[in-house]
Design a protein around this motif. Structure first.
Motif, mmCIF file in Angstrom:
data_model
loop_
_atom_site.group_PDB
_atom_site.id
_atom_site.type_symbol
_atom_site.label_atom_id
_atom_site.label_comp_id
_atom_site.label_asym_id
_atom_site.label_seq_id
_atom_site.Cartn_x
_atom_site.Cartn_y
_atom_site.Cartn_z
ATOM 1 N N THR A 162 20.477 12.813 28.130
ATOM 2 C CA THR A 162 19.084 12.731 27.666
ATOM 3 C C THR A 162 18.893 11.561 26.706
ATOM 4 O OG1 THR A 162 18.891 15.143 27.844
ATOM 5 C CG2 THR A 162 17.213 14.016 26.559
ATOM 6 N N ALA A 163 19.823 11.416 25.761
ATOM 7 C CA ALA A 163 19.713 10.351 24.762
ATOM 8 C C ALA A 163 19.807 8.966 25.405
ATOM 9 C CB ALA A 163 20.805 10.517 23.703
ATOM 10 N N VAL A 164 20.683 8.817 26.380
ATOM 11 C CA VAL A 164 20.823 7.525 27.058
ATOM 12 C C VAL A 164 19.523 7.144 27.757
ATOM 13 C CG1 VAL A 164 21.956 6.328 28.981
ATOM 14 C CG2 VAL A 164 23.329 7.630 27.338
ATOM 15 N N ILE A 165 18.917 8.108 28.465
ATOM 16 C CA ILE A 165 17.637 7.849 29.137
ATOM 17 C C ILE A 165 16.586 7.410 28.124
ATOM 18 C CG2 ILE A 165 15.698 8.934 30.359
ATOM 19 C CD1 ILE A 165 17.764 10.721 31.778
ATOM 20 N N MET A 166 16.499 8.131 27.015
ATOM 21 C CA MET A 166 15.439 7.888 26.034
ATOM 22 C C MET A 166 15.667 6.617 25.232
ATOM 23 S SD MET A 166 14.460 11.735 24.849
ATOM 24 C CE MET A 166 12.773 11.264 24.535
ATOM 25 N N ALA A 167 16.932 6.231 25.054
ATOM 26 C CA ALA A 167 17.221 5.027 24.285
ATOM 27 C C ALA A 167 16.693 3.772 24.978
ATOM 28 C CB ALA A 167 18.727 4.905 24.068
ATOM 29 N N GLY B 190 13.860 3.501 26.234
ATOM 30 C CA GLY B 190 12.422 3.401 25.996
ATOM 31 C C GLY B 190 11.573 4.091 27.042
ATOM 32 N N ILE B 191 10.270 3.838 26.960
ATOM 33 C CA ILE B 191 9.317 4.527 27.829
ATOM 34 C C ILE B 191 9.392 3.990 29.261
ATOM 35 C CG2 ILE B 191 6.903 5.207 28.138
ATOM 36 C CD1 ILE B 191 8.376 6.224 25.569
ATOM 37 N N ALA B 192 9.175 2.689 29.411
ATOM 38 C CA ALA B 192 9.185 2.099 30.751
ATOM 39 C C ALA B 192 10.599 2.006 31.312
ATOM 40 C CB ALA B 192 8.537 0.714 30.723
ATOM 41 N N GLY B 193 11.539 1.555 30.478
ATOM 42 C CA GLY B 193 12.897 1.330 30.951
ATOM 43 C C GLY B 193 13.729 2.584 31.088
ATOM 44 N N GLY B 194 13.368 3.648 30.367
ATOM 45 C CA GLY B 194 14.150 4.878 30.407
ATOM 46 C C GLY B 194 13.415 6.038 31.037
ATOM 47 N N ILE B 195 12.374 6.520 30.347
ATOM 48 C CA ILE B 195 11.671 7.722 30.793
ATOM 49 C C ILE B 195 10.973 7.506 32.134
ATOM 50 C CG2 ILE B 195 9.772 9.296 30.239
ATOM 51 C CD1 ILE B 195 10.510 8.959 27.289
ATOM 52 N N GLU B 196 10.218 6.411 32.248
ATOM 53 C CA GLU B 196 9.493 6.157 33.494
ATOM 54 C C GLU B 196 10.464 5.947 34.655
ATOM 55 O OE1 GLU B 196 6.111 3.079 35.324
ATOM 56 O OE2 GLU B 196 6.605 3.036 33.193
ATOM 57 N N ARG B 197 11.484 5.150 34.437
ATOM 58 C CA ARG B 197 12.440 4.849 35.505
ATOM 59 C C ARG B 197 13.191 6.113 35.946
ATOM 60 N NH1 ARG B 197 16.405 -0.059 34.379
ATOM 61 N NH2 ARG B 197 14.385 -1.130 34.462
ATOM 62 N N ALA B 198 13.625 6.930 34.976
ATOM 63 C CA ALA B 198 14.363 8.157 35.307
ATOM 64 C C ALA B 198 13.490 9.126 36.099
ATOM 65 C CB ALA B 198 14.870 8.817 34.029
ATOM 66 N N ASN B 199 12.233 9.277 35.665
ATOM 67 C CA ASN B 199 11.335 10.201 36.371
ATOM 68 C C ASN B 199 10.979 9.700 37.769
ATOM 69 O OD1 ASN B 199 10.285 12.710 34.840
ATOM 70 N ND2 ASN B 199 10.367 11.129 33.259
ATOM 71 N N LYS B 200 10.866 8.379 37.921
ATOM 72 C CA LYS B 200 10.576 7.823 39.244
ATOM 73 C C LYS B 200 11.715 8.080 40.224
ATOM 74 C CE LYS B 200 7.197 4.111 38.576
ATOM 75 N NZ LYS B 200 6.957 2.656 38.607
ATOM 76 N N PHE B 201 12.918 8.244 39.692
ATOM 77 C CA PHE B 201 14.064 8.597 40.535
ATOM 78 C C PHE B 201 14.131 10.107 40.773
ATOM 79 C CE2 PHE B 201 18.479 10.177 40.561
ATOM 80 C CZ PHE B 201 18.911 9.639 41.764
#
Length: 443
Positions: A162-167, A169-180
């Protein structure tokens, strides 16, 4: 000069992230049970009505509030009181409550996601299928996992991922992870549903889902539980949706975004029901339990008796993992953003700080996580939702609210929006708080 905030690259990314925050354990381990317990379509009718109501008020309101304030609950509530009185301090103090609630819920959810990581591993390695129909072994496995300090390794892994995804950022982490995760979740669940459809005995499950009991619709408790399920499933709590909305461009349409989130959250819940209820019918088992028992005990036994059950189990737990992770990321975002906004922490430092606190507390509460989650969901979440709605519809007032919603909208929102928010959503959020306290939880 204020630093430019991170944000979603596209409306699609925002919507998918919001869908990810909404699609969680409630869709998978509670919704199918409620559909079964209350009689198929008898439950679905009021549930869908409440989804429409909340999607047309609460979801829009929290997205628009976050975007207007360009900040989380503390900044957003402060903006509302500043509009009304010129003083933002009182709103900021009140806004701290949903942030605390988000962190508390995230900590409890971390424990659950730790379980899911473990069971995904056990499914992939074949250890779940090796148990067969030995209910002592199946129950014992979960019993040893869901106990004090019973799942330390997988809980820490959940926090790290979770921390790696959030580190990032929004576009680079959260958005990208959710798009997958989100598209894959829907595709995998749809595939599971199609496979279960081909199995002998599944038809009994479908018949039950499409059964309607007119007398059952007269039971007030049905409507209370259907509302509770819709309310909590759509993640209306004055925190996660507000902070995600703050990262949304002013040119995007929050009305259509809210509609898409409501639709896909409902589709995810229905897919889970169309996998689990017919699956239980195939295995000759009654859907007699919701919550962790359904996912980690009863379904393991059902999968182990199903043709191709090992593969079904692997796909199922991967789906559950994606649902859990996407929701967990959303829950941690409000407290992380608060450290960035209020204490000017850099993103990695804020993520690390919250991850350490979340991990430490989650490790300690493993044995009491059920009571922890009940306390947060029964009291803090509906209170946060009610406060956000009061701030937006009542305190900030009509001019602010309508302007916030209409930015990026192709046409002005209907005159129904303000009365529905003020006189229906706010009282219903209060009912959710009171009914939850009286009934021991309604969502």
């Amino acid at each position: 000069m204020e630093k430019k905030r991170d944000g979603f690259k596209s409306r699609t990314g925002f919507v998918i992230a919001c869908i990810g925050s909404a699609v969680g354990m409630g869709n998978i381990w509670r919704f199918p049970y409620m559909v079964s317990d209350w009689g198929g379509m008898t439950f679905l009718i009021p549930y869908v009505l409440f989804v429409i109501l909340i999607g047309a008020t609460g979801l829009i309101e929290e997205m628009a509030l976050g975007r207007a304030a360009k900040g989380g609950p503390i900044k957003a509530f402060g903006k509302c009181t500043e509009v009304r009185t010129g003083n933002k301090r009182i709103g900021e103090v009140i806004g701290a409550l949903p942030v605390i609630g988000s962190l508390a819920l995230a900590i409890g959810y971390t424990v659950v996601v730790g379980w899911i990581f473990k069971y995904t591993y056990l499914a992939i390695t074949g250890q779940l299928s090796d148990m067969g129909h030995d209910m002592d072994a199946i129950g014992g496995m979960f019993g040893s996992t869901a106990t004090s300090y019973g799942n330390n390794l997988w809980l820490v892994i959940a926090v790290i991922v979770t921390a790696v995804i959030m580190a990032f950022g929004i576009a680079g982490g959260i958005e990208r992870a959710n798009k997958f995760m989100m598209p894959l979740l829907f595709v995998l669940f749809l595939g599971l549903g199609i496979y279960v459809f081909t199995l002998p005995g599944a038809s009994d499950g479908y018949k039950y889902i499409f059964t309607i009991n007119p007398k059952g619709l007269l039971d007030p408790r049905l409507w209370i539980y259907a509302f509770g399920q819709a309310f909590f499933s759509l993640s209306i709590a004055g925190n996660g949706t507000v902070i995600y909305g703050s990262y949304l461009s002013e040119s995007e349409n929050v009305v259509s975004s809210a509609r898409n989130v409501a639709v896909f959250d409902t589709v995810a819940a229905l897919l889970a029901a169309f996998v689990i209820i017919p699956g239980m019918a195939v295995g000759g088992a009654e859907l007699s339990s919701g919550g962790p028992g359904l996912m980690f005990i009863y379904l393991v036994n059902v999968f182990n008796g199903m043709q191709g059950g090992k593969i079904v189990g692997i796909i199922f737990y991967i789906c559950v993992l994606f649902a859990g992770m996407s929701s967990l990321v959303n829950l941690y975002e409000a407290p992380i953003a608060t450290l960035e906004e209020r204490l000017k922490f850099k993103r990695p430092v804020a993520v690390l700080s919250i991850a350490v606190v979340g991990c430490a507390v989650a490790l300690v509460i493993q044995g009491i996580v059920s009571g922890w989650m009940d306390a947060v969901s029964i009291y803090i979440c509906p209170l946060g939702a009610m406060l956000a709605a009061i701030m937006f519809f009542w305190v900030a007032g009509k001019d602010f609210a309508i302007s916030a919603v209409n930015k990026g909208n192709n046409k002005p929102i209907g005159k129904w929006f303000m009365p529905l928010g003020k006189y229906v959503l706010v009282p219903l959020a209060f009912i959710a708080l009171v009914a939850g306290a009286m009934l021991g939880g309604i969502g």
